[in-house]
Design a protein around this motif. Structure first.
Motif, PDB file in Angstrom:
ATOM      1  N   GLN A  96       0.851  -1.154   0.038  1.00 28.25           N
ATOM      2  CA  GLN A  96       0.021  -0.167   0.066  1.00 28.25           C
ATOM      3  C   GLN A  96       0.753   1.178  -0.003  1.00 28.25           C
ATOM      4  OE1 GLN A  96      -3.066   0.477  -0.536  1.00 28.25           O
ATOM      5  NE2 GLN A  96      -3.993  -1.464  -0.208  1.00 28.25           N
ATOM      6  N   PHE A  97       0.846   1.898  -1.193  1.00 26.97           N
ATOM      7  CA  PHE A  97       1.921   3.157  -1.300  1.00 26.97           C
ATOM      8  C   PHE A  97       1.068   4.278  -1.624  1.00 26.97           C
ATOM      9  CE2 PHE A  97       4.902   5.463  -4.138  1.00 26.97           C
ATOM     10  CZ  PHE A  97       5.820   5.538  -3.641  1.00 26.97           C
ATOM     11  N   ALA A  98       1.448   5.309  -0.868  1.00 25.77           N
ATOM     12  CA  ALA A  98       0.671   6.655  -0.826  1.00 25.77           C
ATOM     13  C   ALA A  98       1.291   7.603  -1.745  1.00 25.77           C
ATOM     14  CB  ALA A  98       0.705   6.996   0.658  1.00 25.77           C
ATOM     15  N   GLY A  99       2.114   7.247  -2.507  1.00 28.80           N
ATOM     16  CA  GLY A  99       2.752   8.075  -3.388  1.00 28.80           C
ATOM     17  C   GLY A  99       2.178   8.375  -4.776  1.00 28.80           C
ATOM     18  N   SER A 100       2.667   9.300  -5.634  1.00 28.79           N
ATOM     19  CA  SER A 100       2.064   9.611  -7.068  1.00 28.79           C
ATOM     20  C   SER A 100       3.095   8.623  -7.948  1.00 28.79           C
ATOM     21  CB  SER A 100       2.618  10.970  -7.345  1.00 28.79           C
ATOM     22  OG  SER A 100       4.005  11.211  -7.180  1.00 28.79           O
ATOM     23  N   GLY A 101       2.537   8.718  -9.299  1.00 29.38           N
ATOM     24  CA  GLY A 101       3.317   7.950 -10.283  1.00 29.38           C
ATOM     25  C   GLY A 101       4.732   8.053 -10.427  1.00 29.38           C
ATOM     26  N   LYS A 102       5.117   9.486  -9.931  1.00 26.22           N
ATOM     27  CA  LYS A 102       6.225   9.934 -10.100  1.00 26.22           C
ATOM     28  C   LYS A 102       7.137   9.148  -8.919  1.00 26.22           C
ATOM     29  CE  LYS A 102       9.460  14.132 -10.528  1.00 26.22           C
ATOM     30  NZ  LYS A 102       9.464  15.580 -10.611  1.00 26.22           N
ATOM     31  N   GLN A 103       6.484   9.265  -7.981  1.00 22.73           N
ATOM     32  CA  GLN A 103       7.122   8.569  -6.665  1.00 22.73           C
ATOM     33  C   GLN A 103       7.416   7.188  -6.646  1.00 22.73           C
ATOM     34  OE1 GLN A 103       4.487  10.795  -4.066  1.00 22.73           O
ATOM     35  NE2 GLN A 103       5.976  11.918  -3.246  1.00 22.73           N
ATOM     36  N   GLU A 104       6.447   6.428  -7.619  1.00 18.48           N
ATOM     37  CA  GLU A 104       6.430   5.151  -7.870  1.00 18.48           C
ATOM     38  C   GLU A 104       7.750   4.797  -8.606  1.00 18.48           C
ATOM     39  OE1 GLU A 104       3.066   3.100  -9.930  1.00 18.48           O
ATOM     40  OE2 GLU A 104       1.780   4.695  -8.791  1.00 18.48           O
ATOM     41  N   SER A 105       8.009   5.677  -9.529  1.00 23.48           N
ATOM     42  CA  SER A 105       9.299   5.495 -10.432  1.00 23.48           C
ATOM     43  C   SER A 105      10.325   5.486  -9.506  1.00 23.48           C
ATOM     44  CB  SER A 105       9.263   6.587 -11.490  1.00 23.48           C
ATOM     45  OG  SER A 105       8.278   6.558 -12.396  1.00 23.48           O
ATOM     46  N   ARG A 106      10.563   6.425  -8.567  1.00 25.53           N
ATOM     47  CA  ARG A 106      11.809   6.738  -7.454  1.00 25.53           C
ATOM     48  C   ARG A 106      11.686   5.280  -6.926  1.00 25.53           C
ATOM     49  NH1 ARG A 106      10.383  12.535  -5.823  1.00 25.53           N
ATOM     50  NH2 ARG A 106      10.901  13.819  -7.498  1.00 25.53           N
ATOM     51  N   LEU A 107      10.653   4.822  -6.270  1.00 29.06           N
ATOM     52  CA  LEU A 107      10.555   3.777  -5.609  1.00 29.06           C
ATOM     53  C   LEU A 107      11.121   2.349  -6.140  1.00 29.06           C
ATOM     54  CD1 LEU A 107       9.940   1.984  -2.889  1.00 29.06           C
ATOM     55  CD2 LEU A 107       7.702   1.575  -3.912  1.00 29.06           C
ATOM     56  N   LEU A 108      10.883   2.349  -7.716  1.00 28.97           N
ATOM     57  CA  LEU A 108      11.456   1.282  -8.517  1.00 28.97           C
ATOM     58  C   LEU A 108      13.087   1.411  -8.469  1.00 28.97           C
ATOM     59  CD1 LEU A 108      11.319  -1.048 -10.299  1.00 28.97           C
ATOM     60  CD2 LEU A 108      10.676   0.300 -12.212  1.00 28.97           C
ATOM     61  N   THR A 109      13.309   2.637  -8.922  1.00 25.95           N
ATOM     62  CA  THR A 109      14.921   3.149  -8.656  1.00 25.95           C
ATOM     63  C   THR A 109      15.661   2.824  -7.676  1.00 25.95           C
ATOM     64  OG1 THR A 109      14.536   4.751 -10.434  1.00 25.95           O
ATOM     65  CG2 THR A 109      16.584   4.854  -9.323  1.00 25.95           C
ATOM     66  N   GLU A 110      15.031   2.826  -6.381  1.00 30.41           N
ATOM     67  CA  GLU A 110      15.581   2.723  -5.151  1.00 30.41           C
ATOM     68  C   GLU A 110      15.747   1.009  -4.901  1.00 30.41           C
ATOM     69  OE1 GLU A 110      13.341   4.650  -2.162  1.00 30.41           O
ATOM     70  OE2 GLU A 110      13.499   6.647  -3.013  1.00 30.41           O
ATOM     71  N   LEU A 111      14.898   0.367  -5.362  1.00 27.69           N
ATOM     72  CA  LEU A 111      14.844  -1.081  -5.209  1.00 27.69           C
ATOM     73  C   LEU A 111      15.933  -1.799  -6.163  1.00 27.69           C
ATOM     74  CD1 LEU A 111      10.854  -1.845  -5.408  1.00 27.69           C
ATOM     75  CD2 LEU A 111      12.719  -2.412  -3.348  1.00 27.69           C
ATOM     76  N   VAL A 112      15.971  -1.312  -7.141  1.00 28.23           N
ATOM     77  CA  VAL A 112      17.176  -1.700  -8.167  1.00 28.23           C
ATOM     78  C   VAL A 112      18.598  -1.160  -7.726  1.00 28.23           C
ATOM     79  CG1 VAL A 112      18.260  -1.440 -10.576  1.00 28.23           C
ATOM     80  CG2 VAL A 112      15.639  -1.601 -10.202  1.00 28.23           C
ATOM     81  N   GLN A 113      18.587  -0.113  -7.065  1.00 28.76           N
ATOM     82  CA  GLN A 113      19.938   0.308  -6.561  1.00 28.76           C
ATOM     83  C   GLN A 113      20.376  -0.189  -5.316  1.00 28.76           C
ATOM     84  OE1 GLN A 113      19.272   4.728  -6.036  1.00 28.76           O
ATOM     85  NE2 GLN A 113      19.801   5.299  -8.351  1.00 28.76           N
ATOM     86  N   ALA A 114      19.303  -0.704  -4.575  1.00 26.94           N
ATOM     87  CA  ALA A 114      19.638  -1.644  -3.529  1.00 26.94           C
ATOM     88  C   ALA A 114      19.904  -3.106  -3.959  1.00 26.94           C
ATOM     89  CB  ALA A 114      18.393  -1.672  -2.473  1.00 26.94           C
ATOM     90  N   GLY A 115      20.146  -3.446  -5.206  1.00 32.68           N
ATOM     91  CA  GLY A 115      20.447  -4.707  -5.513  1.00 32.68           C
ATOM     92  C   GLY A 115      19.145  -5.766  -5.799  1.00 32.68           C
ATOM     93  N   VAL A 116      18.038  -5.300  -5.691  1.00 29.48           N
ATOM     94  CA  VAL A 116      16.926  -5.903  -6.067  1.00 29.48           C
ATOM     95  C   VAL A 116      16.714  -6.386  -7.472  1.00 29.48           C
ATOM     96  CG1 VAL A 116      14.543  -6.368  -5.449  1.00 29.48           C
ATOM     97  CG2 VAL A 116      16.003  -5.358  -3.583  1.00 29.48           C
ATOM     98  N   GLU A 117      16.604  -7.796  -7.781  1.00 27.62           N
ATOM     99  CA  GLU A 117      16.308  -7.518  -9.360  1.00 27.62           C
ATOM    100  C   GLU A 117      14.591  -7.914  -9.381  1.00 27.62           C
ATOM    101  OE1 GLU A 117      18.126 -10.985 -10.931  1.00 27.62           O
ATOM    102  OE2 GLU A 117      20.244 -10.355 -10.214  1.00 27.62           O
ATOM    103  N   VAL A 118      14.061  -6.632 -10.063  1.00 30.79           N
ATOM    104  CA  VAL A 118      12.420  -6.281 -10.157  1.00 30.79           C
ATOM    105  C   VAL A 118      12.247  -7.204 -11.292  1.00 30.79           C
ATOM    106  CG1 VAL A 118      10.694  -4.976  -9.994  1.00 30.79           C
ATOM    107  CG2 VAL A 118      12.940  -4.471  -8.588  1.00 30.79           C
ATOM    108  N   ARG A 119      11.303  -7.983 -11.290  1.00 34.15           N
ATOM    109  CA  ARG A 119      10.660  -8.835 -12.528  1.00 34.15           C
ATOM    110  C   ARG A 119       9.292  -8.057 -12.990  1.00 34.15           C
ATOM    111  NH1 ARG A 119       9.262 -13.726 -12.657  1.00 34.15           N
ATOM    112  NH2 ARG A 119       9.124 -14.093 -10.358  1.00 34.15           N
ATOM    113  N   GLY A 120       8.711  -7.607 -11.946  1.00 33.05           N
ATOM    114  CA  GLY A 120       7.388  -6.946 -12.107  1.00 33.05           C
ATOM    115  C   GLY A 120       6.903  -5.862 -11.109  1.00 33.05           C
TER     116      GLY A 120
END
Length: 322
Positions: A263-287
């Motif tokens: 449950q994420f209370a952010g905007s579409g732009k903040q979603e994109s930042r969250l995805l970037t943070e996950l990738v930078q943390a070494g998480v391989e995101v498939r979806g």
């Protein structure tokens, strides 16, 4: 165009309208939504001058519609949710009769009615008797009649009710064309999918009060941001959970195997930042996607007439509250 403030209507102990506020801008196509008994038809009848309220105000183009009800005849075209019976009138006689009610007669009336009948697809039905028309044709005839005097506001109460899918689509396209030509339209309907595709603005009413109103884009954005984000990871699940638990916009987390529902209370732009943070943390995101939402979903949620599930296609076997 239309401004309603604190509108009230009481039948005995029943409050059909309980302080309703509504604003319709000039040139908009406004979808008016609510469950049965919410107050839609009562509102429309007051706007159209067919019913007096017990309180509140209605302004159309700055004119007090309640103090000057005679102005409504010129300002409003009304398409009710029923047609009525005209057994012995032909289509052209029906149109000429109502044209005369607006003071349009003779050659002017005949030209006007022919133009309108062509516009709604009944140009070849002049000599047909009204009671012999199909329901869809009757509804289009009713629309043509409502446009005879070139109203500033067209008010339609469930105009597509009972129409087959093809006729409903044709009727919807006619309404869209009228709006594109500059006509302001108030459209009451329970066909929420049609309203999402057709309208510029939507108002949701229940128990005589406006629960949510705004442009379709604003409402869809509210629906979007209220839905959870589904994240599918290939590895480093614990790293992803650690990052999400510390994120200020994450409200809750659910986990099933390699899927994380957030449950994420952010905007579409903040979603994109969250995805970037996950990738930078070494998480391989498939979806990475928002759970799909709809106007139907927010309608059910707001009106409390059905328990609407927050998650439509995901079952969590582990939940972590933050």
């Amino acid at each position: 165009m239309l401004k309603i403030r604190n509108l009230r209507k009481i039948y005995g102990n029943y409050h059909a309208l309980d302080g309703l506020d509504m604003d319709i801008e000039d040139g908009s196509l406004y979808g008016f939504v609510g469950p049965n008994g919410a107050g839609k038809t009562t509102t429309i009848k007051i706007i159209s001058g067919l019913l007096l309220p017990d309180g509140g105000s209605v302004e159309i183009d700055g004119i007090d519609a309640l103090a000057q009800p005679h102005c409504l005849k010129e300002k409003i075209g009304y398409v009710p949710d029923y047609f009525g019976v005209y057994d012995n009138l032909k289509v052209w006689e029906y149109m000429e009769f109502f044209a005369a009610c607006y003071g349009i007669e003779g050659l002017k009336a005949r030209k006007r009615l022919r133009i309108l009948l062509e516009q709604v697809g009944l140009g070849d039905k002049l000599e047909f008797y009204v009671d012999g028309l199909s329901r869809g044709m009757k509804q289009r005839l009713c629309l043509a009649r409502a446009l005879l005097h070139e109203p500033a506001l067209l008010v339609m109460d469930e105009p597509a009710a009972g129409l087959d899918p093809r006729t409903r689509l044709e009727f919807r396209e006619t309404v869209r064309e009228l709006n594109e030509q500059g006509m302001t339209i108030l459209l009451s309907s329970h066909l929420l999918t049609d309203l999402t595709e057709l309208c510029t603005d939507v108002g949701i009413i229940d128990a005589g009060k406006m629960l949510l109103a705004g442009s379709v884009e604003e409402i869809i954005e509210k629906i979007h941001t209220s839905k959870p984000v589904i994240i599918t990871v290939h590895n480093n699940l614990q790293a992803a959970l650690g990052l999400l638990k510390e994120h200020p916009l994450v409200r809750s987390i659910s986990v099933k195997e390699q899927e994380i529902l957030v449950q994420f209370a952010g905007s579409g732009k903040q979603e994109s930042r969250l995805l970037t943070e996950l990738v930078q943390a070494g998480v391989e995101v498939r979806g990475f996607m928002r759970e799909p939402g709809s106007l139907e979903a927010v309608f059910m949620q707001l009106t409390n007439h059905e328990e609407e599930r927050v998650v439509l296609s995901y079952e969590a076997d582990f939940e972590s509250g933050l």
